[in-house]
Write a protein that holds these residues in place. Structure first.
Motif, PDB file in Angstrom:
ATOM      1  N   LYS A   6       1.806  -1.906  -3.033  1.00  0.00           N
ATOM      2  CA  LYS A   6       0.552  -1.097  -3.580  1.00  0.00           C
ATOM      3  C   LYS A   6      -0.232  -2.109  -4.080  1.00  0.00           C
ATOM      4  O   LYS A   6       0.061  -2.905  -5.084  1.00  0.00           O
ATOM      5  N   ASP A   7      -1.440  -2.097  -3.858  1.00  0.00           N
ATOM      6  CA  ASP A   7      -2.478  -3.000  -4.382  1.00  0.00           C
ATOM      7  C   ASP A   7      -3.044  -2.375  -5.640  1.00  0.00           C
ATOM      8  O   ASP A   7      -3.598  -1.205  -5.350  1.00  0.00           O
ATOM      9  N   GLU A   8      -2.968  -3.025  -6.749  1.00  0.00           N
ATOM     10  CA  GLU A   8      -3.651  -2.358  -7.909  1.00  0.00           C
ATOM     11  C   GLU A   8      -5.159  -2.523  -7.803  1.00  0.00           C
ATOM     12  O   GLU A   8      -5.899  -1.891  -8.899  1.00  0.00           O
ATOM     13  N   ARG A  15      -7.738   3.582  -0.790  1.00  0.00           N
ATOM     14  CA  ARG A  15      -6.371   3.365   0.036  1.00  0.00           C
ATOM     15  C   ARG A  15      -5.893   2.181  -0.513  1.00  0.00           C
ATOM     16  O   ARG A  15      -6.189   0.929  -0.509  1.00  0.00           O
ATOM     17  N   GLN A  16      -4.817   2.453  -1.227  1.00  0.00           N
ATOM     18  CA  GLN A  16      -4.080   1.286  -2.243  1.00  0.00           C
ATOM     19  C   GLN A  16      -2.650   0.616  -1.399  1.00  0.00           C
ATOM     20  O   GLN A  16      -2.405  -0.139  -2.033  1.00  0.00           O
ATOM     21  N   TRP A  17      -2.149   1.580  -0.499  1.00  0.00           N
ATOM     22  CA  TRP A  17      -1.121   0.982   0.059  1.00  0.00           C
ATOM     23  C   TRP A  17      -1.435   0.044   1.255  1.00  0.00           C
ATOM     24  O   TRP A  17      -1.901   0.477   2.078  1.00  0.00           O
ATOM     25  N   ARG A  18      -0.894  -1.449   1.255  1.00  0.00           N
ATOM     26  CA  ARG A  18      -1.096  -2.203   2.228  1.00  0.00           C
ATOM     27  C   ARG A  18       0.106  -2.566   2.781  1.00  0.00           C
ATOM     28  O   ARG A  18       1.130  -2.631   2.226  1.00  0.00           O
ATOM     29  N   ARG A  31      -4.254  -0.196   5.502  1.00  0.00           N
ATOM     30  CA  ARG A  31      -4.139   0.267   4.391  1.00  0.00           C
ATOM     31  C   ARG A  31      -4.117   1.658   4.649  1.00  0.00           C
ATOM     32  O   ARG A  31      -4.927   2.206   5.251  1.00  0.00           O
ATOM     33  N   THR A  34      -1.341   6.925   0.820  1.00  0.00           N
ATOM     34  CA  THR A  34       0.067   7.161   0.328  1.00  0.00           C
ATOM     35  C   THR A  34       1.039   5.974   1.027  1.00  0.00           C
ATOM     36  O   THR A  34       0.693   5.718   2.199  1.00  0.00           O
ATOM     37  N   LYS A  35       2.252   6.121   0.231  1.00  0.00           N
ATOM     38  CA  LYS A  35       3.356   5.110   0.797  1.00  0.00           C
ATOM     39  C   LYS A  35       4.024   5.774   1.941  1.00  0.00           C
ATOM     40  O   LYS A  35       4.348   5.049   2.987  1.00  0.00           O
TER      41      LYS A  35
END
Length: 336
Positions: A6-8, A15-18, A31, A34-35
């Motif tokens: 998860k990119d803060e 889109r935060q999940w890499r 990206r 969601t996870k």
């Protein structure tokens, strides 16, 4: 293995999940919101990477598969003309350019959603059946896939069977507008379309069977029309009523050696039937509805097994649910 973090940092699209995948010399990044989406994508990509190494799927597109299927399989089918049109339409869609090694069930789920916005569910299901048959052939005969990518996708709910029948007023109007008259030879194409409508209601024959009928297969002495090959791949003998015989005698007046009985083509019958409907402002009537009308009338005269022999139905449930539409008021009258 896939690395999912998860990119803060704040991205404009949220889109935060890499995800990063490194496997068998292949590196991919993406990206997601969601996870779960990230994990699903990682699993699918790793599967595809491994498949490239372990299976025999060619590095070619869906369009290539369609072309091969049309040339080697479809062309041998009696339904080739319709199936070819369906596949030509599919070739114009982006899904046709997807590499077979990267093809996912979701690609065709999205295609199906689009098609449902354009045509009826019944039309989409026919197209889907053709596509699924192509993939199944690629699995069993060509060994291109391990399994049909559409195998586990739920099919569309079946639409309710048509129950439309011809009314006597509609029949009278269609014949009037066709110009067919019992005391005149049916020299015009439109008049022969009128005869085709009446003949279909008398015999329950399909449009293709009617236009393909030849004089050598009409047996006046036995009151039989022989159909060497029908839609389901079997031959059939159709009993002819006295009215059906009269209609054929009218066509005999303009008989041309080497020409079929009705001297019509599929396109001509369809085009002129549409013209007749337009003159009467009828929109929801199909030529094929003559089959339901005929079978409903015949059901009052013969038992269901004989009816199935006349119609050529090998599945009695289709005969009962789709084509036989009795008038329950008349049935109540029979009960007394």
């Amino acid at each position: 293995m896939a690395t999912i973090l998860k990119d803060e940092r704040r991205y404009s699209d949220g889109r935060q999940w890499r995800v990063q995948i490194r496997r068998k010399g292949v590196c991919k990044n993406a990206r997601f919101f969601t996870k779960y989406e990230a994990q699903k994508w990682a699993f699918e990509q790793e599967e595809m990477i491994m498949n490239r190494v372990t299976n025999s799927t060619p590095d070619l597109t869906v369009a290539w598969l369609i072309d091969r299927y049309l040339k080697e399989v479809s062309i041998k089918k009696r339904s080739y003309k319709g199936e070819k049109l369906r596949f030509f339409r599919l070739l114009k869609h982006p899904v046709a350019q997807i590499n077979l090694r990267e093809l996912k069930a979701d690609d065709f789920i999205e295609w199906r959603k689009e098609r449902l916005q354009q045509v009826s569910p019944a039309s989409v299901q026919r197209e889907w059946n053709s596509i699924s048959a192509m993939f199944s052939h690629a699995v069993t005969e060509w060994r291109i896939f391990k399994e049909n990518p559409l195998k586990n996708i739920r099919t569309l709910p079946q639409p309710k069977p048509r129950t439309r029948r011809y009314s006597n007023l509609e029949i009278q109007g269609l014949i009037r507008e066709s110009g067919f008259k019992w005391d005149e030879p049916p020299t015009s194409t439109l008049a022969r379309v009128g005869i085709a409508i009446l003949f279909a209601i008398e015999t329950a024959m399909r449009a293709g069977e009617i236009i393909g009928l030849t004089w050598e297969n009409v047996h006046f002495e036995d009151c039989i029309a022989h159909l060497p090959m029908t839609k389901n791949g079997y031959s059939r003998d159709v009993p002819l009523s006295s009215k059906a015989i009269e209609l054929l005698r009218k066509l005999e007046e303009i008989k041309i050696e080497g020409k079929p009985v009705f001297q019509l083509t599929s396109g001509t019958l369809d085009n002129y039937f549409r013209q007749l409907k337009a003159k009467l402002f009828i929109q929801d009537l199909h030529f094929h509805d003559t089959r339901r009308e005929a079978l409903t009338r015949l059901a009052a005269k013969v038992d269901v097994m004989t009816l199935a022999k006349i119609s050529g139905h090998r599945d009695l449930s289709i005969l009962q649910n789709t084509y036989y539409a009795p008038d329950m008021k008349r049935v109540a009258g029979l009960l007394g």
